[in-house]
Every structure is written in C-alpha cells, then in structure tokens.
Write a protein that holds these residues in place. Structure first.
Motif, short mmCIF file in Angstrom:
data_model
loop_
_atom_site.label_atom_id
_atom_site.label_comp_id
_atom_site.label_asym_id
_atom_site.label_seq_id
_atom_site.Cartn_x
_atom_site.Cartn_y
_atom_site.Cartn_z
N HIS A 191 0.84 -1.20 0.00
CA HIS A 191 0.00 0.00 0.00
C HIS A 191 0.88 1.25 0.00
CE1 HIS A 191 -3.02 2.94 1.27
NE2 HIS A 191 -3.96 2.03 1.08
N PHE A 192 0.41 2.31 -0.68
CA PHE A 192 1.11 3.59 -0.65
C PHE A 192 1.34 4.03 0.81
CE2 PHE A 192 0.90 8.23 -0.40
CZ PHE A 192 1.89 8.60 -1.28
N GLU A 193 2.49 4.53 1.17
CA GLU A 193 3.60 4.94 0.36
C GLU A 193 4.56 3.77 0.19
OE1 GLU A 193 7.05 8.34 0.50
OE2 GLU A 193 5.06 8.79 1.28
N TYR A 194 5.12 3.58 -1.01
CA TYR A 194 5.95 2.43 -1.31
C TYR A 194 7.36 2.66 -0.79
CZ TYR A 194 2.19 2.84 -4.73
OH TYR A 194 0.98 3.06 -5.33
N LEU A 195 7.78 1.80 0.13
CA LEU A 195 9.10 1.94 0.73
C LEU A 195 10.13 1.12 -0.05
CD1 LEU A 195 8.14 1.57 4.51
CD2 LEU A 195 8.39 3.67 3.16
N PRO A 196 11.38 1.58 -0.11
CA PRO A 196 12.42 0.83 -0.80
C PRO A 196 12.92 -0.33 0.06
CG PRO A 196 13.35 2.82 0.13
CD PRO A 196 11.87 2.89 0.38
N HIS A 197 13.38 -1.41 -0.59
CA HIS A 197 13.97 -2.55 0.10
C HIS A 197 15.27 -2.90 -0.63
CE1 HIS A 197 10.51 -3.42 2.71
NE2 HIS A 197 9.78 -2.97 1.70
N ARG A 198 16.37 -2.82 0.10
CA ARG A 198 17.69 -2.92 -0.50
C ARG A 198 17.89 -4.21 -1.30
NH1 ARG A 198 22.53 -1.67 3.46
NH2 ARG A 198 21.35 0.29 3.47
N SER A 199 17.27 -5.30 -0.85
CA SER A 199 17.48 -6.58 -1.53
C SER A 199 16.98 -6.56 -2.97
CB SER A 199 16.78 -7.70 -0.76
OG SER A 199 17.33 -7.85 0.52
N TRP A 200 16.10 -5.60 -3.29
CA TRP A 200 15.53 -5.55 -4.64
C TRP A 200 15.72 -4.18 -5.25
CZ3 TRP A 200 13.15 -7.80 -0.41
CH2 TRP A 200 13.03 -9.19 -0.44
N ASP A 201 16.78 -3.46 -4.87
CA ASP A 201 16.96 -2.12 -5.42
C ASP A 201 17.33 -2.13 -6.90
OD1 ASP A 201 19.59 -2.98 -5.27
OD2 ASP A 201 20.20 -1.52 -3.76
N SER A 202 17.64 -3.32 -7.43
CA SER A 202 17.90 -3.43 -8.87
C SER A 202 16.64 -3.16 -9.69
CB SER A 202 18.45 -4.82 -9.22
OG SER A 202 17.51 -5.83 -8.90
N PHE A 203 15.47 -3.21 -9.07
CA PHE A 203 14.23 -2.92 -9.78
C PHE A 203 14.17 -1.46 -10.22
CE2 PHE A 203 11.54 -6.39 -7.44
CZ PHE A 203 12.29 -7.37 -8.06
N GLY A 204 14.85 -0.56 -9.48
CA GLY A 204 14.79 0.86 -9.78
C GLY A 204 14.19 1.63 -8.61
N ASP A 205 13.98 2.94 -8.81
CA ASP A 205 13.51 3.78 -7.71
C ASP A 205 12.25 4.56 -8.05
OD1 ASP A 205 13.85 4.69 -5.03
OD2 ASP A 205 14.51 6.63 -5.82
N GLY A 206 11.59 4.22 -9.13
CA GLY A 206 10.31 4.84 -9.43
C GLY A 206 9.22 4.27 -8.54
N ASP A 207 8.04 4.89 -8.57
CA ASP A 207 6.93 4.41 -7.74
C ASP A 207 6.63 2.93 -8.00
OD1 ASP A 207 6.53 6.71 -6.36
OD2 ASP A 207 4.74 7.35 -7.45
N ILE A 208 6.54 2.57 -9.26
CA ILE A 208 6.18 1.19 -9.58
C ILE A 208 7.32 0.23 -9.24
CG2 ILE A 208 6.95 1.05 -12.00
CD1 ILE A 208 4.08 -0.15 -12.55
N ASP A 209 8.55 0.72 -9.27
CA ASP A 209 9.70 -0.11 -8.89
C ASP A 209 9.68 -0.40 -7.39
OD1 ASP A 209 10.76 0.00 -11.55
OD2 ASP A 209 11.50 2.01 -11.10
N ARG A 210 9.42 0.64 -6.60
CA ARG A 210 9.36 0.44 -5.15
C ARG A 210 8.12 -0.36 -4.76
NH1 ARG A 210 8.51 5.18 -3.36
NH2 ARG A 210 9.02 6.46 -5.16
N TYR A 211 7.06 -0.20 -5.51
CA TYR A 211 5.87 -1.04 -5.31
C TYR A 211 6.23 -2.52 -5.48
CZ TYR A 211 1.22 -3.00 -6.50
OH TYR A 211 0.06 -3.77 -6.58
N ASP A 212 6.98 -2.83 -6.53
CA ASP A 212 7.41 -4.21 -6.75
C ASP A 212 8.38 -4.67 -5.66
OD1 ASP A 212 5.84 -4.65 -8.94
OD2 ASP A 212 7.41 -4.27 -10.42
N GLN A 213 9.20 -3.77 -5.14
CA GLN A 213 10.08 -4.13 -4.03
C GLN A 213 9.24 -4.51 -2.80
OE1 GLN A 213 13.31 -1.39 -3.14
NE2 GLN A 213 13.38 -0.71 -5.27
#
Length: 435
Positions: A191-213
């Motif tokens: 759920h918003f707000e999407y927090l980053p998770h270092r283990s999956w930072d290769s996904f990127g840092d956009g909203d949808i990337d952090r959502y996937d993280q």
C-alpha cells in the motif's frame, strides 16, 4: 496437539457423564477437517505476481505454491478498496448488504462471518492484520478468539514496514493453535507509500519499482510463514487461500492509488491449494462474494447462510454470471459496474456528501480521474479500457444497463456507525484517503 485435545475432551465427558456418543461424533467430524489459512496482500495488482505473468522475480514463494493449486485467472474485487472488499470476503455479501461502505460505517455485527461460522464448527480462529480499516471497531474481529492488529503501533503508515513483524506474530501463534484452525494474515506493505527494500533495489527507484520491491519483500515473509507451517507438518492438512483486496493504479487512466473501477484496480490474484483442491487454471469468473460459499463447501460445513449471492468456484460445473461492483469512494461519487461476458459497463453518478458526518466533510482527498458518466468497454479486445463504446439505445448497452439497474434496486444497508477521532483521521490522511 491433537492428543492433548482428545485427553481434554475425554476428561470433560467423564465429568459430564452424558452425551458421549454425540460428542465423540462431533469430535471425529472436526478432526477430519483441514485447517484454513487465508493470506491477503493489500493493494496487490493481479499482473504484479509471477503466477499471473509478471516478468520480475517478485513472488517466487507464491509462484511455487500457486503451481500446486487452483489458480483463478478471472478474479475480481467487489469494491476496489479495503474495507468493503474484505467485508464481502468475510460475509459473502455485497458491500451494500454487509454495511462496511465507508469510514463511518462498520460491518453489520449481526451477520455471520467466515470466522464465526468456522468457530461454530469447532475451529480455533485467529487473525493478524495490519490495516487501520480492519480493526475491531469495524466489526472484522467477529468470530476470532484472537484478533491482533498490534503492528499498527509500529509507527507512521508511510514509514513502517510491518510484514516482518506480522509474520513473526503469526508464526509464534502456530505453536499455540488447536487444530483444526482458521488463521487470517493480512499484509499491508504494498500500500502507498511504497518503501524501498535494498534486496531488490535493482528494480529501480520509481513508484512502480518500489511497489514491486514491497511485493517481493512481502513474498519473502510469506515464504517464512509457509516454511514455519512445513516445519510443524501443518501444510499437508491446510487449505490455503491467497488473494488481495484490490489492485492499484499507476496512471493508466490518469490517476494514482485505487479510486476507480478500472481493471487495474478491480482484478485481483487468487489461488487455492490444499486437500481436495485439483491443481490447474480456472477461467470461471470469480468474485469476492464466492469466497465464503467455496470455503464452507470445501470443508464440508453444511451451515451455509441462506441467500448468499456467490457460488462454489471450485465446482467444475460453476457457470459464469455477471460480476457486480460497487463503491462509494471517493466521496461525492457512486460507482457501480457490471461485467457480463466480454462487456463491462461503469456508471458513475454524483452522491450526496451531506450524508457524510459533519466532522469529515471537506477532508476528501483530491481525485483527478473519477468523473460522472457512463462508460462501456469490450474488455476482450480493449484490454486497457481505452475506448468508451457506450451507446444508449443499442442492445448490448441497454442489456447491461437493465442488469445493473436490477442489481441496484435493493440498496438496503444495515451498518453500525463508527465515530472517528482525530488520531484515526490523521492516519487516514497519511494513507491518502483524506486530505
């Protein structure tokens, strides 16, 4: 655990001295029933898990489990946001019938729920939830001997990642459970707000990337819960239902979050695994009204409430019927929708905000992509719902309008009022529900 339960039962019968045959018969029936684990991930889009086609490695644990179960490729949320959708899952009723349609209206506590029905059938019932709108004051605790939403104390919703702690709480309780059990675990992190998770930072840092993280992090925690069940030899006799309450928007129709009735919000992932469930894909239209009758039928519990509109979606003979959706958020708009075959119609009409308690008027979150009007799409050929083919006076349109009007005729709602304090209002504001 089973031995301990039988000893306790035998002692009780010796003391009572009566009802031996009846009680042992009930006990044998309960012993043969499997456990039930309902796992929900809040705000999880159907197309952002691997078993529904996502290319990113976001859900390896869920994918492995889905491969062993019945995967429903056409599953729908009944309302597109948490409280009414989960109310439908637990009561088997449309939102207008169970009453939990907004922050000021709790689920009708006189209604039987999945938890209360299973508790009446001898199940140990426990829940671990992490959403502000699923607390006891909204009626979701009915039928649970333990209802834990302590993770809400971890901090501001935008800063707290609760999946790890929620999993720890659920695992701790596995050693306290009496079988058969019903456990509901509701994860919140995507759920918003999407927090980053270092283990999956290769996904990127956009909203949808952090959502996937957030999804990948939640999947890892679900894997830990499943491993704990395996270690205790509980999985073999456990029916597991996995789903989400609704999806999420990433500007496909000009907005964010989940305020509309478009497919990105209304389609949800769903699979069921466990004893009596044949693996494979199911294309039958599945709705949240179907969860309760499906689970009760699978468990062989005959006390299914009368008048439920859903069906047993595990029945090979289950037929498609129109899917109805309803939501009264954002405030000022009634949204009603129907899917019948390949056609989908959404009707958005103005609603009277004077019915909202005075203290909450003027606090509505700004929504850019909900507009009054009628919209119709061929979702077989127009997957993105880009072309509005609404044409009043034509047979397909008038047929959908008539079915939707018939559905809307019975608008009786019995709900319990909820008074919101300023602390609750502030948390809702943090989650983007109000300004």
């Amino acid at each position: 655990m089973a031995t301990r339960k039988i000893v306790k039962l035998a002692l009780g019968l010796l003391i009572a001295g009566i009802g031996v045959v009846v009680h042992f018969s009930m006990r044998e029936q309960t012993e043969t029933r499997p456990n039930v684990l309902l796992i929900c991930v809040d705000t999880l889009r159907r197309d952002h898990v691997g078993f529904m086609g996502c290319d990113r490695p976001v859900s390896p644990n869920l994918d492995a489990l889905a491969a062993k179960g019945a995967v429903f490729t056409n599953a729908y949320s009944q309302s597109g946001w948490t409280m009414p959708s989960m109310g439908t899952i637990f009561t088997g009723l449309y939102p207008h019938a169970h009453g939990a349609t907004d922050f000021h209206h709790a689920m009708n506590r006189r209604l039987p729920t999945m938890a209360s029905l299973l508790q009446d059938s001898g199940y140990d019932t426990r829940a671990f939830v992490s959403h502000l709108l699923l607390t006891a004051e909204y009626g979701f605790n009915k039928g649970f001997v333990k209802y834990d939403y302590s993770v809400l104390r971890m901090g501001h919703p935008h800063d707290a990642s609760t999946a790890t702690r929620l999993t720890e709480l659920a695992i701790t309780d596995l050693d306290k459970l009496e079988e058969p059990f019903f456990m509901w675990v509701h994860y919140f992190d995507p759920h918003f707000e999407y927090l980053p998770h270092r283990s999956w930072d290769s996904f990127g840092d956009g909203d949808i990337d952090r959502y996937d993280q957030e999804i990948a992090h939640t999947d890892r925690e679900i894997g830990n819960l499943l491993a704990a069940l395996e270690a205790r030899e509980m999985m073999e006799n456990t029916i597991l239902v996995f789903t989400s309450d609704h999806g999420e928007e990433f500007r496909e129709h000009g907005g964010d979050f989940h305020y509309t009735s478009y497919q990105e919000v209304m389609r949800v992932p769903l699979f069921i695994t466990g004893p009596g469930v044949e693996p494979g894909e199911r294309t039958v239209m599945a709705e949240q009204i179907d969860f309760l009758p499906t689970i009760l039928t699978l468990l062989g519990i005959p006390e299914i409430p009368e008048g439920l509109p859903g069906k047993d979606i595990l029945d090979p003979a289950a037929e498609d019927r129109p899917v109805f959706m309803e939501r009264d958020r954002p405030p000022g708009h009634h949204q009603r929708a129907i899917i019948d075959g390949d056609m989908k119609l959404i009707a958005v009409a103005a609603s009277d905000t004077n019915l909202i308690p005075w203290a909450s008027r003027g606090t509505f979150a700004e929504v850019l992509n909900v507009h009054d009007g009628t919209y119709m799409f061929d979702i077989a050929s127009d997957l993105n719902e880009a072309e509005n083919i609404y044409a009043p006076g034509t047979e397909p349109t008038d047929e959908l309008l008539a079915k939707l009007a018939a559905f809307m005729e019975d608008r009786g709602t019995e709900s319990d009022a909820v008074e919101m304090d300023e602390a609750t209002r502030e948390k809702l504001r943090a989650l983007g529900y109000v300004q």
